[in-house]
Scaffold this motif. Structure first.
Motif, PDB file in Angstrom:
ATOM      1  N   MET A   1       0.823  -1.204   0.000  1.00 50.61           N
ATOM      2  CA  MET A   1       0.000   0.000   0.000  1.00 50.61           C
ATOM      3  C   MET A   1       0.863   1.262   0.000  1.00 50.61           C
ATOM      4  O   MET A   1       0.433   2.283  -0.484  1.00 50.61           O
ATOM      5  N   ARG A   2       2.065   1.151   0.568  1.00 45.71           N
ATOM      6  CA  ARG A   2       2.963   2.310   0.562  1.00 45.71           C
ATOM      7  C   ARG A   2       3.447   2.631  -0.844  1.00 45.71           C
ATOM      8  O   ARG A   2       3.823   3.765  -1.123  1.00 45.71           O
ATOM      9  N   ALA A   3       3.446   1.633  -1.697  1.00 47.70           N
ATOM     10  CA  ALA A   3       3.935   1.829  -3.062  1.00 47.70           C
ATOM     11  C   ALA A   3       2.857   2.387  -4.000  1.00 47.70           C
ATOM     12  O   ALA A   3       3.157   2.694  -5.148  1.00 47.70           O
ATOM     13  N   LEU A   4       1.639   2.529  -3.507  1.00 47.93           N
ATOM     14  CA  LEU A   4       0.543   3.020  -4.347  1.00 47.93           C
ATOM     15  C   LEU A   4       0.260   4.486  -4.062  1.00 47.93           C
ATOM     16  O   LEU A   4      -0.379   4.822  -3.066  1.00 47.93           O
ATOM     17  N   PRO A   5       0.720   5.370  -4.927  1.00 47.06           N
ATOM     18  CA  PRO A   5       0.437   6.793  -4.713  1.00 47.06           C
ATOM     19  C   PRO A   5      -1.039   7.097  -4.975  1.00 47.06           C
ATOM     20  O   PRO A   5      -1.672   6.471  -5.820  1.00 47.06           O
ATOM     21  N   LEU A   6      -1.568   8.041  -4.236  1.00 45.19           N
ATOM     22  CA  LEU A   6      -2.949   8.489  -4.432  1.00 45.19           C
ATOM     23  C   LEU A   6      -2.957   9.953  -4.816  1.00 45.19           C
ATOM     24  O   LEU A   6      -2.199  10.752  -4.265  1.00 45.19           O
ATOM     25  N   GLU A   7      -3.834  10.278  -5.742  1.00 44.72           N
ATOM     26  CA  GLU A   7      -4.057  11.682  -6.073  1.00 44.72           C
ATOM     27  C   GLU A   7      -4.994  12.266  -5.018  1.00 44.72           C
ATOM     28  O   GLU A   7      -5.653  11.535  -4.283  1.00 44.72           O
ATOM     29  N   HIS A   8      -5.044  13.587  -4.980  1.00 47.33           N
ATOM     30  CA  HIS A   8      -5.883  14.250  -3.970  1.00 47.33           C
ATOM     31  C   HIS A   8      -7.335  13.791  -4.061  1.00 47.33           C
ATOM     32  O   HIS A   8      -7.974  13.526  -3.036  1.00 47.33           O
ATOM     33  N   GLY A   9      -7.863  13.678  -5.253  1.00 47.10           N
ATOM     34  CA  GLY A   9      -9.246  13.247  -5.432  1.00 47.10           C
ATOM     35  C   GLY A   9      -9.494  11.838  -4.916  1.00 47.10           C
ATOM     36  O   GLY A   9     -10.570  11.537  -4.391  1.00 47.10           O
ATOM     37  N   GLU A  10      -8.501  10.975  -5.046  1.00 47.61           N
ATOM     38  CA  GLU A  10      -8.625   9.611  -4.531  1.00 47.61           C
ATOM     39  C   GLU A  10      -8.595   9.598  -3.007  1.00 47.61           C
ATOM     40  O   GLU A  10      -9.320   8.834  -2.370  1.00 47.61           O
ATOM     41  N   GLU A  11      -7.770  10.464  -2.422  1.00 45.39           N
ATOM     42  CA  GLU A  11      -7.756  10.581  -0.967  1.00 45.39           C
ATOM     43  C   GLU A  11      -9.106  11.083  -0.459  1.00 45.39           C
ATOM     44  O   GLU A  11      -9.622  10.589   0.543  1.00 45.39           O
ATOM     45  N   ILE A  12      -9.673  12.053  -1.157  1.00 47.72           N
ATOM     46  CA  ILE A  12     -10.986  12.587  -0.783  1.00 47.72           C
ATOM     47  C   ILE A  12     -12.061  11.509  -0.904  1.00 47.72           C
ATOM     48  O   ILE A  12     -12.940  11.391  -0.037  1.00 47.72           O
TER      49      ILE A  12
END
Length: 112
Positions: A1-12
């Motif tokens: 999971m640490r290797a999977l970056p999230l965009e701001h919209g995905e975090e939201i």
């Protein structure tokens, strides 16, 4: 999971689903009877410098901490200022943690 970056919209999106888990789906509806006292933006807020990363693991940890421990400033439906309460029930804490973990797993599958 640490290797999977999230965009701001995905975090939201992750935090919005967590809001529904914690405060109920009606809290997300516009004009709902009991709106959530906090926003998705508040749930992804980092409280420590080491939590300012945008990967799935760190996002999961920040949201989990903010949902379970409470303490975020918000507003009651009446408009008065409040701070969210921590989850004190062991059963509720366990079920929220399980649901958040399942949410993170599904996000991981989508991102892989």
């Amino acid at each position: 999971m640490r290797a999977l970056p999230l965009e701001h919209g995905e975090e939201i999106a992750f935090a919005t689903a967590a809001l529904a888990l914690r405060f109920g789906e009606r809290a997300l509806e516009e004009g709902g009877h009991a709106p959530a006292p906090v926003t998705a933006e508040q749930l992804i807020e980092a409280h420590r410098p080491e939590d300012i990363r945008h990967d799935l693991w760190t996002t999961f940890q920040r949201v989990q901490e903010n949902v379970i421990q409470g303490g975020q400033p918000g507003r009651a439906p009446s408009g008065r200022h409040l701070r969210t309460q921590p989850v004190r029930s062991i059963d509720r804490g366990v079920s929220l943690n399980r649901a958040l973990w399942m949410l993170a797993e599904e996000m991981r599958k989508l991102k892989s």
